[in-house]
Design a protein around this motif. Sequence first.
Motif, short mmCIF file in Angstrom:
data_model
loop_
_atom_site.label_atom_id
_atom_site.label_comp_id
_atom_site.label_asym_id
_atom_site.label_seq_id
_atom_site.Cartn_x
_atom_site.Cartn_y
_atom_site.Cartn_z
N ASP A 1 0.86 -1.18 0.00
CA ASP A 1 0.00 0.00 0.00
C ASP A 1 0.90 1.24 0.00
N MET A 2 0.32 2.42 0.01
CA MET A 2 1.11 3.64 -0.12
C MET A 2 2.10 3.81 1.03
N HIS B 1 3.87 1.53 2.38
CA HIS B 1 5.06 0.75 2.02
C HIS B 1 5.95 1.54 1.05
N TYR B 2 5.31 2.18 0.08
CA TYR B 2 6.09 2.95 -0.90
C TYR B 2 6.74 4.17 -0.25
N HIS C 1 10.72 5.01 -0.18
CA HIS C 1 11.23 6.33 -0.57
C HIS C 1 12.12 6.90 0.53
N GLU D 1 5.23 8.46 -5.77
CA GLU D 1 4.49 7.86 -6.90
C GLU D 1 5.44 7.15 -7.86
N MET E 1 6.58 3.95 -6.40
CA MET E 1 5.56 2.92 -6.61
C MET E 1 5.72 2.30 -8.00
N TYR E 2 5.96 3.12 -9.02
CA TYR E 2 6.16 2.59 -10.37
C TYR E 2 7.39 1.67 -10.40
N LYS F 1 6.70 -1.53 -8.08
CA LYS F 1 5.59 -2.38 -8.51
C LYS F 1 5.72 -2.80 -9.97
#
Length: 464
Positions: free
Chosen positions: A342-343, A345-346, A350, A372, A375-376, A379
Motif C-alpha cells: 500500500d502507499m 510501504h512505498y 522512498h 508515486e 511505486m512505479y 511495482k
Amino acid sequence: MEERAKSLALIAAGALLGSITATVAVLKLLPPRIATVQYSNGAKSNGEAVLSAPAAEGNSSLKAEMYEIDHADLLKDEIVSEQLTRNIQFFGFDAQQKVTTSYVVVIGLGGVGSHAASMLLRSGVGRLLLVDFDQVSLSSLNRHAVATRIDVGTPKALCLKKHFSSIYPECHIDAKVLLYDASSEEEILLGDPDFVLDCIDNIDTKVALLAACVRRGLKVLSATGAGARADPTRIRVADLRESTNDPLSRAVRQRLRRDHGIEGGIPVVFSLEKPKAKLLPFKGPNGDEENPSDYQVVPGFRVRIIPVLGTIPAIFGQIMASYVVTRLAELQVHMEPIVNFDMDHYRVLHQRLIEHEELIYGTSIQVQVDVEEVMYVAKELWRGRSARDQTTKVGRGMWRSVNELMLVRWDKSKPASASNLILLKFTEADEHESTTLEDLKEHEPEFFTRVTSTLKRAELDLAL
C-alpha cells in the motif's frame, strides 16, 4: 385513367431498374467466391492451405470448386481485410498476418471458453480447434457467447462452429466433441498449435492438460474459477504461483507440484476477489440432498452447481483472447503485477532511499523520484521483489518482504532516477555498493542483461 396507368408503369419500371442496378453494385463489392480454409493432415496454419468455395445448399450438381492459395493471401481479400481493418490499423499489416496464419486450440467451451474462442475468431485467427464433450444447456445461456435456445442439446463444439461459420467463414474450424484425457491428448494437441487455451473447470483434466502442454513445450494460458465473483476490476493475468483467493488454482498448483514437479511458469487468468458463494448442495429429483457422484456422467466431473454471474466468465474469456492475440501479433503488453503493497510501504521505500543516499553520498540531492515514482519502480519494474531474487511471494509473504527491501542506484555515476533504481534486499544492496557494473557484466552477464533491459523499459515508459 390511362395517364395514371402509364405513370404507374413507369414507376414500376424505374423501381425494377433501380433494384437491378443496386444488386449489381452490391455484387461488385463481394469477392468472386466466399472461401473457407481447409488443411490437410493436420498441418499447421502457417503453411499452404486449400480454399473451397461452398456449393449451393440443396443443389448436389453444383460442386465445390477447389483452388490453391497461400493462407497469407487472406488479408489481400477485400472482404477479409475490411472485416479485420481495425486490427490491421492497431497491429500493423505484418503483425496481423501472424494472427491470421496462427493456430489456436480452445479446450472447454462454456462461459469462459466460448467467449475466448469467439473473440479469437473475430480477431482473425486463421485456424481454431474447439474441444468440449458437453452439450449446451438452458441454464448455460446466461453466459455462453453465441448459443441460443435452438442450440440447447447441441454439443458446444458444434454449436460454436455453426455460428462461427457465418461470422468469419475464412477461418478453418475443427470441432471435436471429445473429453480431454490421456487417451485423447495426441489427437487434441497434435499439429504444433501456437497457443492452447485451458478453459476447463475440472481439476483432474485441467492438471493433465497443463502438464501435457509443459511437457510438449506448448504455450498455454489457463483460466481459473470465474464462478461466484462479481467484481471485474479484480481480474488479473499472472503466473499460476501468484493466483490467490482462488480455490481452483490453489488445488491445481498443489497437484502440478506434487504429481508433475511443475512449480510455475504457466500464465493464468484469475480473480483476486474472494468467491461470493459456495457450491450449491446437490438435490436429486425428489428434492432431497443426495451424493453428487451418483449422478456423474463422466467420472471425476462435478455435478454440484456454483452460482455464476454471466458477465464475469465472459470477461475472463475476453481477457484470454486479448492475451493470446497480442502475443501472436508480438505486441509487448505488460500485465499489471500482483503486488500487495500500500502507499505506506512505498513511502517507507522512498524514505530508505533518501537515508541511503545521505549515508553513501553525503546528500540526497540526486534523488529524482517521489513516492508515486517509487511505486512505479517497485511495482511495475520489479514487481515487489528483489532484482536478484525473483522468487514469487504473494499475500502476507509479500507484505513481510518489504521489510527487507530497499532501492539503490544501478549505475552509481548517475542520479537516483526511475530508470536507474533497482530493488534489493539489505544484504544484496551492501554487496552491490561494493562492486562495479563492469564486474557484473563480466561475471554475471545474465543478471546484468536482465536489469539493463528492465531499466530500459523505464526509459521508454517515462520517455526519459
